[in-house]
Scaffold this motif. Sequence first.
Motif, PDB file in Angstrom:
ATOM      1  N   UNK A   1       0.835  -1.205   0.000  1.00 41.66           N
ATOM      2  CA  UNK A   1       0.000   0.000   0.000  1.00 41.66           C
ATOM      3  C   UNK A   1       0.872   1.257   0.000  1.00 41.66           C
ATOM      4  N   UNK A   2       1.930   1.241   0.808  1.00 47.29           N
ATOM      5  CA  UNK A   2       2.819   2.394   0.859  1.00 47.29           C
ATOM      6  C   UNK A   2       3.548   2.585  -0.460  1.00 47.29           C
ATOM      7  N   UNK A   3       3.978   1.492  -1.070  1.00 45.83           N
ATOM      8  CA  UNK A   3       4.660   1.601  -2.350  1.00 45.83           C
ATOM      9  C   UNK A   3       3.737   2.144  -3.430  1.00 45.83           C
ATOM     10  N   UNK A   4       2.470   1.781  -3.367  1.00 42.87           N
ATOM     11  CA  UNK A   4       1.508   2.351  -4.301  1.00 42.87           C
ATOM     12  C   UNK A   4       1.378   3.855  -4.114  1.00 42.87           C
ATOM     13  N   UNK A   5       1.407   4.285  -2.859  1.00 39.39           N
ATOM     14  CA  UNK A   5       1.334   5.718  -2.563  1.00 39.39           C
ATOM     15  C   UNK A   5       2.575   6.436  -3.085  1.00 39.39           C
ATOM     16  N   UNK A   6       3.751   5.802  -2.954  1.00 35.33           N
ATOM     17  CA  UNK A   6       4.978   6.396  -3.482  1.00 35.33           C
ATOM     18  C   UNK A   6       4.938   6.510  -5.003  1.00 35.33           C
ATOM     19  N   UNK A   7       4.409   5.492  -5.640  1.00 32.11           N
ATOM     20  CA  UNK A   7       4.294   5.522  -7.098  1.00 32.11           C
ATOM     21  C   UNK A   7       3.347   6.623  -7.544  1.00 32.11           C
ATOM     22  N   UNK A   8       2.250   6.777  -6.831  1.00 32.68           N
ATOM     23  CA  UNK A   8       1.300   7.846  -7.147  1.00 32.68           C
ATOM     24  C   UNK A   8       1.951   9.210  -6.958  1.00 32.68           C
ATOM     25  N   UNK A   9       2.767   9.341  -5.914  1.00 34.96           N
ATOM     26  CA  UNK A   9       3.462  10.611  -5.679  1.00 34.96           C
ATOM     27  C   UNK A   9       4.410  10.935  -6.826  1.00 34.96           C
ATOM     28  N   UNK A  10       5.062   9.919  -7.371  1.00 40.91           N
ATOM     29  CA  UNK A  10       5.953  10.123  -8.516  1.00 40.91           C
ATOM     30  C   UNK A  10       5.162  10.556  -9.741  1.00 40.91           C
ATOM     31  N   UNK A  11       4.045   9.889  -9.996  1.00 37.92           N
ATOM     32  CA  UNK A  11       3.225  10.214 -11.171  1.00 37.92           C
ATOM     33  C   UNK A  11       2.671  11.631 -11.071  1.00 37.92           C
ATOM     34  N   UNK A  12       2.202  12.008  -9.881  1.00 32.77           N
ATOM     35  CA  UNK A  12       1.589  13.323  -9.694  1.00 32.77           C
ATOM     36  C   UNK A  12       2.615  14.409  -9.392  1.00 32.77           C
ATOM     37  N   UNK A  13       3.857  13.998  -9.157  1.00 30.59           N
ATOM     38  CA  UNK A  13       4.908  14.933  -8.755  1.00 30.59           C
ATOM     39  C   UNK A  13       4.479  15.758  -7.542  1.00 30.59           C
ATOM     40  N   UNK A  14       3.939  15.058  -6.564  1.00 30.93           N
ATOM     41  CA  UNK A  14       3.421  15.712  -5.355  1.00 30.93           C
ATOM     42  C   UNK A  14       3.733  14.833  -4.154  1.00 30.93           C
ATOM     43  N   UNK A  15       4.592  15.320  -3.292  1.00 35.90           N
ATOM     44  CA  UNK A  15       5.028  14.524  -2.154  1.00 35.90           C
ATOM     45  C   UNK A  15       4.110  14.661  -0.944  1.00 35.90           C
TER      46      UNK A  15
END
Length: 204
Positions: free
Chosen positions: A166-180
């Motif tokens: 779940x956390x890795x999915x959140x990290x991937x989403x942050x990369x795609x959206x460029x929003x930490x």
Amino acid sequence: MPRVSDTKERLTDAAMDLIWENSYGATSVDAICERADVRKGSFYYFFKSKSELAAAALEADWRKRKVDMDNIFSPTVPPLERLDRYFDFVHDCLAELQKKCGAVLGCPLFTLGSEVSTQDKPLRDKVHEILNRKVKYFESAIRDAHAQGLIVAPDAKAKAKALFACFQGTLTQARIQNDVEGLREFKDVALDFLGAKRAEARAA
């Protein structure tokens, strides 16, 4: 030119940085050598291929990060606080990198693993190996939290794998959206996923 003694480290550092910032496919041996300030002949003295270098870079990077992981997940720290500290640590690291390169880079292991998984088995296996090491830190924290009655998680291994994914999915989403900033909310998501809030309510 760098000293011979640090040439290999320069190559692994350069490879890790370039692959994480861009991609494995977009990173050439020439670019790695240029970033490392190393002649191409020296590259082939240490490594047979870019794949071999990438695996070595992942292992070298892990050895550096393990110090932080051991501190964050120290048994002397309350178990749920270990997870909080880890999520904060990852957020702060990625936020700092974003200032330097202008992008949220996400997790280098998931980024690389998803790119090469069907093409390069040795490199895929190295990614999988290091990811499993990280999951074990989650597992130890969850097992201790369960033992202390903070959560109900009799199968700590399964719960750790699910939370880590779940956390890795959140990290991937942050990369795609460029929003930490979305990573800030994950601490509450993790507590809810583990049933910590519900456990606290019952105890109250």
